[in-house]
Design a protein around this motif. Sequence first.
Motif, mmCIF file in Angstrom:
data_model
loop_
_atom_site.group_PDB
_atom_site.id
_atom_site.type_symbol
_atom_site.label_atom_id
_atom_site.label_comp_id
_atom_site.label_asym_id
_atom_site.label_seq_id
_atom_site.Cartn_x
_atom_site.Cartn_y
_atom_site.Cartn_z
ATOM 1 N N ALA A 82 17.204 -109.060 -35.977
ATOM 2 C CA ALA A 82 16.154 -109.434 -36.937
ATOM 3 C C ALA A 82 15.607 -110.826 -36.650
ATOM 4 C CB ALA A 82 16.709 -109.355 -38.356
ATOM 5 N N ALA A 83 16.466 -111.690 -36.129
ATOM 6 C CA ALA A 83 16.003 -113.051 -35.821
ATOM 7 C C ALA A 83 15.133 -113.062 -34.571
ATOM 8 C CB ALA A 83 17.206 -113.974 -35.632
ATOM 9 N N ALA A 84 15.363 -112.124 -33.674
ATOM 10 C CA ALA A 84 14.656 -112.148 -32.384
ATOM 11 C C ALA A 84 13.333 -111.391 -32.407
ATOM 12 C CB ALA A 84 15.566 -111.552 -31.306
ATOM 13 N N ASP A 85 13.247 -110.380 -33.294
ATOM 14 C CA ASP A 85 12.097 -109.479 -33.155
ATOM 15 C C ASP A 85 10.785 -110.013 -33.729
ATOM 16 O OD1 ASP A 85 12.445 -109.171 -35.846
ATOM 17 O OD2 ASP A 85 12.729 -107.001 -35.820
ATOM 18 N N ASP A 86 10.816 -111.205 -34.338
ATOM 19 C CA ASP A 86 9.567 -111.781 -34.860
ATOM 20 C C ASP A 86 8.579 -112.087 -33.737
ATOM 21 O OD1 ASP A 86 10.667 -111.688 -37.388
ATOM 22 O OD2 ASP A 86 11.351 -113.771 -37.353
ATOM 23 N N LEU A 87 9.109 -112.268 -32.550
ATOM 24 C CA LEU A 87 8.241 -112.614 -31.403
ATOM 25 C C LEU A 87 7.164 -111.548 -31.182
ATOM 26 C CD1 LEU A 87 8.047 -114.602 -28.824
ATOM 27 C CD2 LEU A 87 9.146 -112.730 -27.631
ATOM 28 N N ALA A 88 7.592 -110.292 -31.217
ATOM 29 C CA ALA A 88 6.666 -109.205 -30.846
ATOM 30 C C ALA A 88 5.436 -109.125 -31.749
ATOM 31 C CB ALA A 88 7.415 -107.875 -30.818
ATOM 32 N N PRO A 89 5.600 -109.039 -33.087
ATOM 33 C CA PRO A 89 4.392 -108.920 -33.919
ATOM 34 C C PRO A 89 3.491 -110.151 -33.842
ATOM 35 C CG PRO A 89 6.347 -109.175 -35.293
ATOM 36 C CD PRO A 89 6.832 -108.953 -33.909
ATOM 37 N N LEU A 90 4.099 -111.328 -33.736
ATOM 38 C CA LEU A 90 3.279 -112.551 -33.737
ATOM 39 C C LEU A 90 2.480 -112.674 -32.441
ATOM 40 C CD1 LEU A 90 5.850 -114.893 -35.494
ATOM 41 C CD2 LEU A 90 3.667 -114.134 -36.415
ATOM 42 N N VAL A 91 3.137 -112.353 -31.306
ATOM 43 C CA VAL A 91 2.413 -112.391 -30.024
ATOM 44 C C VAL A 91 1.351 -111.296 -30.000
ATOM 45 C CG1 VAL A 91 2.632 -112.106 -27.531
ATOM 46 C CG2 VAL A 91 4.318 -113.454 -28.769
ATOM 47 N N ALA A 92 1.711 -110.128 -30.541
ATOM 48 C CA ALA A 92 0.735 -109.028 -30.575
ATOM 49 C C ALA A 92 -0.483 -109.430 -31.394
ATOM 50 C CB ALA A 92 1.385 -107.785 -31.170
ATOM 51 N N ALA A 93 -0.236 -110.052 -32.543
ATOM 52 C CA ALA A 93 -1.366 -110.494 -33.379
ATOM 53 C C ALA A 93 -2.233 -111.495 -32.611
ATOM 54 C CB ALA A 93 -0.842 -111.113 -34.676
ATOM 55 N N GLY A 94 -1.578 -112.424 -31.900
ATOM 56 C CA GLY A 94 -2.324 -113.412 -31.102
ATOM 57 C C GLY A 94 -3.185 -112.724 -30.056
#
Lengths: 436, 454
Positions: free
Chosen positions: A165-177
């Motif tokens: 859960a701590a690591a997976d924030d990367l994917a949605p935020l980069v995808a949004a960018g």
Amino acid sequence: MSAIALLMGLLLLSYVGSLIIGGRTAHGLPSGVEFIGLGFAVGPHALGLVERSMINEFEPIVQVALGWLAFVVGLDFGRAGGRRVRTKPLVLGVSCAVLTGGTVAFVVNRMLTIVAIPGIDATGGLLLAAGAGAVTAETTRFVVQWVAVRWNVKGPVSDLLVNIAAADDLAPLVAAGAIFAFVPSTNVSLDMPAGGWFLLSLSLGGLLGTVTALLLRGAEGYAVWGALIGTLLLGVGTATRFGFCTIFVTFVMGIALAGVSPHRRALRRMVSPTERAVLYPMLLLAGAHLDARPLLEDHKLVAVVALVLMARIVGKLLSGFVLRAAVPAARPAGPLFGIVLLSSGPVSVSCGFVFALRFPGRVGDTLLVCAAASAVLGELVSTFALKNLLTQLGEATVVAPAVVAPPSAPVVEEPAAHDDRTSSIPPAPSSGRELT
Amino acid sequence: MSAGGKHGKTWLGRGIDTLSLGILFAIMWGATYVAPGYKGEAAVVAALGFLLLAGTLLSELVEVLGMPHLSGYLFAGIIAGPHVLHLVEHESVKRLEPVNTLAIALIALAGGAELRLDTLKRGLRGLLVALGLQTFLGIGLMALVFFVARPAFVNGMTALPLLGVAILWGVVAITRSPSACLGVLSQTRATGPLARFSLGFVMASDVVVVVMLATAITVARPLLEPGSTFSLSAFSSLGHEILGSVSLGTTLGLVLAAYLKVSGRQLLVVLIALGFGATEVLHYLNYEPLLTFMVAGFVVQNLSKQGDRFIHAIEETGGVVYVVFFASAGAHLNVPLLKDFWPTALLLTGARAAVTIGVARLSAELANDEPSIKKYGWGPLISQAGVAIGIASVIAAKFPAFGAGFRDVAIACVALNEMVGPILFKVALDRAKESKAPTPSLSDAEDAPPAAST
């Protein structure tokens, strides 16, 4: 309701949020979905206490709040409970999020190529599909921490889930960018391919993070907060002006600051208590911004939301299989392990909110509804599935609410020897307040 | 302390500060260049962040010249503002006004809380003599200077109306800047007779000026508008405003003291709520926010034991707000106006400084003040800012015949006083040896053992 009354209400929520951080138990629901509900209830589409024009007036504050939350996530990215997440769970977490987001995006895109929805053209369809993927990719760390605090959880599966859960924030935020980079603002006079805009937004975040580190070098008193707030405001303002994804820029800024600044540990301790104080007002405004009218007008959009939720369940189940295959400790969890990954929270809602603000209309509104529905689904299904699973595995003991640290506060700071970048720094003081 | 020393205190540090400032200007310039003519809310957000950062960095750099931080904030605003580089547009500066509301509330709360009854009693004689002389002699002498100088916008006026305008100018001339005074005191952490005198004088003079404005308008109106009659009606509403503000301020102070005693948590949120919410209520009631908050701060300090805690909380919140407040004030400064009116502005500003210094020396001698007050008591009295512009705007609105010219010259004079005043005050505090060391840094907190910081 006047703007000043709304501001007072938001400050009250912020106050409540900060008291919860100061408390010793996990209050409220882990995703904070009740504040979205409250916002919807007082918003223009229910009781009408908060009007649409007033919500628009608060847009800069919302952008800053969203930016701050993403910045806090970036500053603490790759860490769980004060410890650095190892490479394997980090990669697994990101992969699971990509898998879920990819599944959702693929399914929605397929549907939109078959069924035409009035008001959503080809570009809008792609945006909706990709946005749905970004909005539904994460598993919130709050739910795992919430369960851990309530039921005194300890064991390999709960540790794995915390790390994922701590690591997976990367994917949605980069995808949004990346998605935002494909649709540059009409205000800009430069013509560039999407890759160029994405790199520019990445560079802006990196540069601001580095400048913040330079500014914090020996900063005195309030200047520490001044530097953090100043660079964040500049980043959010500039990103919005360019049409970049604000939460991506500030997320990168947080990562860059954590990478460059020798004061990263002290900074984390300073900013982490602010997370809930900012989160609750943001969730309330997100709820007030929720507009279900497009869905009521066109039932195909309801089908899109339902499809998003189903695809998310499939994606998380697939993620569960991946996790069980990669981590032996997770195998006893059974084939429905992915269900416990269904919970979503602030990052999802933030993503949905930035889409709703940047692409007002059917696409943005639908994505925000998807984010809220996803949080509700997670709350209904995942939280107790997780508690039951951990109890079955013998990792949870059903006792009175545990007297341990609150969910978002790091429980234990990692030993300096574990952090090769900070090993030369003596332990920081026990609270951020003392730093100023 | 870290190996690199304190923020900007070494040449390497100052070099890094300059580089950072350059990067910030480049980002802001890039935003203006790539997205020109953007008028959305994001411009305000970016302007806020930029002014905060540029102000902080420039304040570190001007320290080399012995200037106060406040001058750095102002210069950052002037340079980036709508009259020089256009990085921050006029529209954005206007929309930053809510920050000023918060800053004024915090300044007044801090000012009131810094006024301790026992120290006030000790210096009361000197304070009263200085207030009396600076007010009456100040208005009289500056009215005389104005009458003799006869600026262009009153050309053609006969003696009586000119006397009326001169009296009004006298009131503008005796306004001080509580924000500048507190800003310099906050940076220098000065303690001593001069610091105490400065605070007491500047905060009290704000109330005096409000009364003097009503008096001057009452006196000047028959001179300027021969048909009008002498009326004391202005004093009725003024009395209501002052008494109401004091009453509400006392209540607010007691509530704050009770909150501090019972809970005292999250003062940042409480102060922000007070700054915005209470100010709105005060405007609705037609009360004076500055006076109300000043009284509230005074009550917390002198009628409870929570004063020091309260001041500490305001310092933590206010530090960031002050930077934006002064930087946006700098961006607001109408530099072209100064260019147009500089001979008049220079004459009137020079005369004001001379009158202020002369009267300060005289009053300190009469009251037999401490040597530092005798020598440098004029230090805090040169700065002018928002109050002066506010009063000039009130006069401009009440007397449209000459109001615009009056306000323009006043703004030009305030621009000079705003730039020079804080520097003179810091010099005075430094020379009086009342300035103290800066606050602990993040590096200090990192380097300190845990036990030491609790």
